[in-house]
Design a protein around this motif. Structure first.
Motif, mmCIF file in Angstrom:
data_model
loop_
_atom_site.group_PDB
_atom_site.id
_atom_site.type_symbol
_atom_site.label_atom_id
_atom_site.label_comp_id
_atom_site.label_asym_id
_atom_site.label_seq_id
_atom_site.Cartn_x
_atom_site.Cartn_y
_atom_site.Cartn_z
ATOM 1 N N LEU A 1 0.826 -1.220 0.000
ATOM 2 C CA LEU A 1 0.000 0.000 0.000
ATOM 3 C C LEU A 1 0.858 1.267 0.000
ATOM 4 O O LEU A 1 0.650 2.191 0.783
ATOM 5 C CB LEU A 1 -0.947 0.006 1.212
ATOM 6 N N ASP A 2 1.853 1.272 -0.889
ATOM 7 C CA ASP A 2 2.734 2.439 -1.007
ATOM 8 C C ASP A 2 3.420 2.779 0.312
ATOM 9 O O ASP A 2 3.592 3.952 0.666
ATOM 10 C CB ASP A 2 1.963 3.652 -1.521
ATOM 11 N N GLY A 3 3.806 1.751 1.047
ATOM 12 C CA GLY A 3 4.521 1.952 2.296
ATOM 13 C C GLY A 3 3.646 2.143 3.509
ATOM 14 O O GLY A 3 4.159 2.298 4.625
ATOM 15 N N ARG A 4 2.320 2.099 3.345
ATOM 16 C CA ARG A 4 1.430 2.300 4.486
ATOM 17 C C ARG A 4 1.214 1.028 5.296
ATOM 18 O O ARG A 4 0.586 1.065 6.358
ATOM 19 C CB ARG A 4 0.089 2.855 4.014
ATOM 20 N N ALA A 5 1.712 -0.095 4.807
ATOM 21 C CA ALA A 5 1.617 -1.361 5.530
ATOM 22 C C ALA A 5 2.954 -2.087 5.409
ATOM 23 O O ALA A 5 3.556 -2.124 4.340
ATOM 24 C CB ALA A 5 0.490 -2.229 4.976
ATOM 25 N N THR A 6 3.412 -2.635 6.544
ATOM 26 C CA THR A 6 4.682 -3.356 6.577
ATOM 27 C C THR A 6 4.520 -4.625 7.397
ATOM 28 O O THR A 6 3.942 -4.608 8.487
ATOM 29 C CB THR A 6 5.802 -2.497 7.204
ATOM 30 N N VAL A 7 5.028 -5.735 6.845
ATOM 31 C CA VAL A 7 5.026 -7.021 7.539
ATOM 32 C C VAL A 7 6.463 -7.535 7.561
ATOM 33 O O VAL A 7 7.177 -7.463 6.558
ATOM 34 C CB VAL A 7 4.118 -8.042 6.839
ATOM 35 N N GLY A 8 6.897 -8.020 8.723
ATOM 36 C CA GLY A 8 8.248 -8.551 8.840
ATOM 37 C C GLY A 8 8.287 -9.824 9.662
ATOM 38 O O GLY A 8 7.516 -9.998 10.606
ATOM 39 N N VAL A 9 9.186 -10.733 9.277
ATOM 40 C CA VAL A 9 9.390 -11.983 10.002
ATOM 41 C C VAL A 9 10.887 -12.196 10.165
ATOM 42 O O VAL A 9 11.658 -12.017 9.213
ATOM 43 C CB VAL A 9 8.769 -13.190 9.265
ATOM 44 N N THR A 10 11.322 -12.576 11.380
ATOM 45 C CA THR A 10 12.739 -12.831 11.650
ATOM 46 C C THR A 10 12.881 -14.138 12.422
ATOM 47 O O THR A 10 12.191 -14.351 13.425
ATOM 48 C CB THR A 10 13.376 -11.695 12.469
ATOM 49 N N TRP A 11 13.771 -15.007 11.929
ATOM 50 C CA TRP A 11 14.136 -16.230 12.662
ATOM 51 C C TRP A 11 15.519 -16.017 13.270
ATOM 52 O O TRP A 11 16.404 -15.414 12.644
ATOM 53 C CB TRP A 11 14.181 -17.422 11.724
ATOM 54 N N PHE A 12 15.721 -16.487 14.506
ATOM 55 C CA PHE A 12 17.010 -16.311 15.156
ATOM 56 C C PHE A 12 17.400 -17.554 15.938
ATOM 57 O O PHE A 12 16.551 -18.358 16.348
ATOM 58 C CB PHE A 12 16.993 -15.098 16.103
ATOM 59 N N HIS A 13 18.697 -17.687 16.142
ATOM 60 C CA HIS A 13 19.247 -18.792 16.939
ATOM 61 C C HIS A 13 20.510 -18.278 17.622
ATOM 62 O O HIS A 13 21.386 -17.697 16.971
ATOM 63 C CB HIS A 13 19.596 -19.985 16.044
ATOM 64 N N ARG A 14 20.616 -18.492 18.940
ATOM 65 C CA ARG A 14 21.785 -18.050 19.688
ATOM 66 C C ARG A 14 22.239 -19.145 20.640
ATOM 67 O O ARG A 14 21.429 -19.719 21.374
ATOM 68 C CB ARG A 14 21.479 -16.778 20.497
ATOM 69 N N ASP A 15 23.542 -19.440 20.611
ATOM 70 C CA ASP A 15 24.155 -20.366 21.563
ATOM 71 C C ASP A 15 25.097 -19.582 22.461
ATOM 72 O O ASP A 15 25.968 -18.847 21.973
ATOM 73 C CB ASP A 15 24.932 -21.455 20.825
ATOM 74 N N THR A 16 24.933 -19.747 23.762
ATOM 75 C CA THR A 16 25.763 -19.050 24.739
ATOM 76 C C THR A 16 26.566 -20.068 25.532
ATOM 77 O O THR A 16 26.034 -21.092 25.969
ATOM 78 C CB THR A 16 24.905 -18.212 25.699
ATOM 79 N N THR A 17 27.846 -19.784 25.688
ATOM 80 C CA THR A 17 28.756 -20.660 26.425
ATOM 81 C C THR A 17 29.220 -19.969 27.700
ATOM 82 O O THR A 17 29.488 -18.766 27.698
ATOM 83 C CB THR A 17 29.972 -21.026 25.553
ATOM 84 N N ASN A 18 29.315 -20.732 28.780
ATOM 85 C CA ASN A 18 29.767 -20.225 30.080
ATOM 86 C C ASN A 18 28.858 -19.138 30.643
ATOM 87 O O ASN A 18 29.327 -18.227 31.340
ATOM 88 C CB ASN A 18 31.203 -19.695 29.991
#
Length: 647
Positions: free
Chosen positions: A460-477
């Motif tokens: 809609l000419d920038g009047r609507a925005t949809v976003g999806v993000t997948w993430f993965h994080r491994d933490t040590t210690n």
């Protein structure tokens, strides 16, 4: 240390001398670690939470931006209440406003969030995990918030394992501007703020002041005595333009807070009403010189920052002396150079040194870290931006550590933006974790590796925005507090023999992964709708009894929807609905915190060009819930106020 300071001062002098003979060019000087310099603020979409000033479609990591307009539309008092409705963020609080408040990004510990206010890293060396306490951060002076989700140690260094929260307060302007607001509501709460900014010639300045007091609620969920809160504070900034290409930025932040607490009085030693209270004094300062060379393509910044936090707890039942005494202080010396070699290549490099100290009332403990980093921002074609960098931290006590990171953003003409990133995080054990009564000397630094992929589509000419993000994080210690087994308390071969209540220890490994969904709609001028859903699976991956169990106070699902509608005659009405899923209060997952849903309604009505009347009702359905076991939360509350703006 003397050589390092001398080097920075010499660099500043060289920059000033060189720039004085450079060709005159439009000023693009920016303090790339905060959006404070007016030239960058003229471009409202610029984001700096990723480390340097960039357009949103050039950043390969997920960033949420909250502007002053949204802060006022949502009628925010406590910044943490607003942040809890953003993607990937959860908040827990030990009672009412002003009590200890932890903000977790993508399932990381609250201590693993780096918080920056006006270019100053404000994480507290005297707090157990070195976290910034969001309980005392009020909205009166805040102009803009950027939340970067995911590790990013290359530009930011230690503590940016979960993400970065970059906060900008009121900034200097050339034209005289002023604003003020006051509101009153439930629990005898009064919140008042005022601010002014302006300039004359080469000098601009801004000043804000604020005051909050409330009778509060009982910190103990079982208690009947309200625990009050009071804060007064101020922020100020001055900008001096020596030439079109050289400027000095000075900023200061002050807050003094007092909050009543509940403790564990005899004979039951369980959380209950008592007379305990806590005070906190926060002072943050920034002094920076920026200079532009080579027609403005080579931006340089030299800065000194200081964060000084004094915290005291008192229990009148045991006398007037503090039951807890903490003095945390950090001093940083920074240089950053940002050289745009061409439209396709931009190089960023920096050097930093930090000295930190923690005084517990009898002994002062110190540490320091020296860092160097470099980044390349490459735009091989107009649509694609690739950023990669490396950082080396040399910790006085834990030696050297090298971090790398890279991200890419592909902005297609059809309104589609694709993002991908790999980032590393590093965090040394805090002075409190090492030297307090609960500390231990065998801790190892925390490290993390994170990957994420995202797509954003505009309609809609920038009047609507949809976003999806997948993430993965491994933490040590990862470091956490480990209560002692009663059998270990009597065993002289265990550390619990000397630390009977428990101690800090490395968990070895944790993992967090999930998905974030965002939606923004502005179909017509009068309607604004935003929403997000986050699924975060954060678990203990260390061998032992807690393997595979959820990390404490990490709800898997969060949902938030906010909508506002402005009627033709000026009245605006809106509301926010949030849902937080179930979680556990302990590492062993033996105590469940039930999920909950909160609804809020708000309205505001302009009276003329400069005056607005507003009001809101929070927790409309009087939901009963807890974010920390046994600690109280607010029921239904109502507030009304007035806002004045002059420009």
């Amino acid at each position: 240390m003397i050589e390092y300071r001398t080097c920075l001062l010499a660099t500043a002098a060289l920059l000033a001398a060189t720039s004085a003979h450079a060709q005159t060019a439009p000023s693009v000087a920016a303090d790339d670690n905060s959006i404070v310099v007016a030239d960058w603020r003229a471009i409202p979409d610029i984001i700096v939470a990723a480390g340097v000033a960039q357009q949103p479609d050039q950043i390969g990591q997920a960033v949420t931006v909250i502007t002053r307009d949204e802060i006022e539309r949502r009628q925010t008092v406590s910044i943490s209440d607003l942040l809890t409705t953003t993607p990937g963020v959860t908040v827990s609080r030990n009672g009412g406003i002003g009590t200890v408040t932890a903000l977790r990004i993508r399932g990381a510990e609250g201590e693993q969030t780096l918080t920056i206010i006006d270019g100053v890293r404000v994480n507290d060396p005297s707090s157990p995990g070195g976290a910034f306490d969001f309980g005392n951060l009020l909205a009166g002076s805040v102009e803009r918030i950027e939340v970067l989700r995911g590790p990013n140690s290359v530009p930011w260094g230690s503590q940016a394992i979960g993400g970065v929260v970059n906060i900008t307060t009121v900034t200097p302007t050339q034209g005289l501007q002023g604003r003020a607001s006051a509101e009153y509501g439930s629990h005898n709460s009064l919140f008042a703020t005022a601010g002014v900014s302006g300039g004359a010639g080469a000098v601009t300045a801004a000043l804000t002041g604020g005051y909050l007091r409330t009778d509060g609620i009982s910190a103990a969920a079982s208690g009947a005595e309200p625990d009050g809160y009071r804060q007064y504070g101020a922020t100020g900034s001055v900008g001096i333009a020596f030439t079109d290409d050289i400027g000095l930025d000075l900023r200061a932040y002050y807050a003094h807070s007092k909050v009543d607490l509940d403790g564990f009085p005899p004979p039951d030693y369980s959380l209950a009403d008592d007379a305990e209270y806590s005070t906190a004094q926060e002072i943050y300062g920034y002094a920076g010189l920026h200079a532009n060379l080579i027609d403005g393509r080579f931006r340089n910044r030299v800065a000194f920052t200081i964060a000084d936090i004094n915290r005291d707890n008192y229990d009148p039942a045991y006398g007037s002396a503090p039951s807890f005494f903490g003095r945390g202080r950090s001093e940083r010396y920074e240089y950053q150079g940002d050289f745009k070699l061409s439209d396709q290549l931009r190089l960023v490099a920096g050097a930093e040194h930090e000295d930190s100290s923690y005084y517990d009332g009898s002994l002062t403990h110190r540490s320091g870290i020296t860092s160097f980093y470099g980044e390349a921002i490459v735009t091989p074609i107009e649509e694609l931006t690739v950023t990669g960098g490396v950082r080396h931290d040399d910790n006085r006590d834990f030696g050297g550590h090298t971090s790398v990171g890279a991200n890419a953003a592909l902005a297609l003409h059809e309104g589609t933006t694709l993002r991908a990133s790999y980032a590393e995080g590093f965090k040394a054990p805090t002075l409190y974790q090492r030297f307090s009564d609960y500390g231990t000397g065998h801790l190892h630094p925390e490290t993390a590796r994170s990957y994420d992929l995202g797509v954003e589509q505009k309609f809609l000419d920038g009047r609507a925005t949809v976003g999806v993000t997948w993430f993965h994080r491994d933490t040590t210690n990862q470091i956490d507090f480990r209560p002692c087994d009663p059998a270990d308390v009597t065993n002289p071969d265990t550390i619990c023999f000397h630390r009977p209540y428990g101690t800090y220890d490395n968990i070895e490994r944790t993992r967090a992964q999930g998905v974030e969904f965002e939606l923004a709609l502005h179909p017509i001028e009068a309607v604004t709708v935003t929403g997000n859903f986050s699924y975060i699976d954060s678990v203990n991956r260390s061998p032992g009894a807690n393997f595979g169990k959820d990390l404490a106070r990490r709800p898997k699902e969060t949902v938030s929807v906010s909508a506002d509608y402005r009627l033709p005659f000026g009245l605006s009405v809106g509301g926010t609905i949030s849902h937080v899923g179930d979680s556990f209060d302990d590492a062993g997952n033996s105590r469940r915190l039930d999920g909950y849903a909160l609804a809020g309604l708000r309205a505001e009505m302009p009276i003329g060009d400069h005056l607005v009347l507003y009001g809101r009702v929070e927790n409309v359905f009087d939901e009963k819930y807890q974010t920390v076991a046994d600690y109280g939360t607010y029921g239904r509350t109502a507030y009304g106020g007035i806002r004045v703006k002059l420009n």
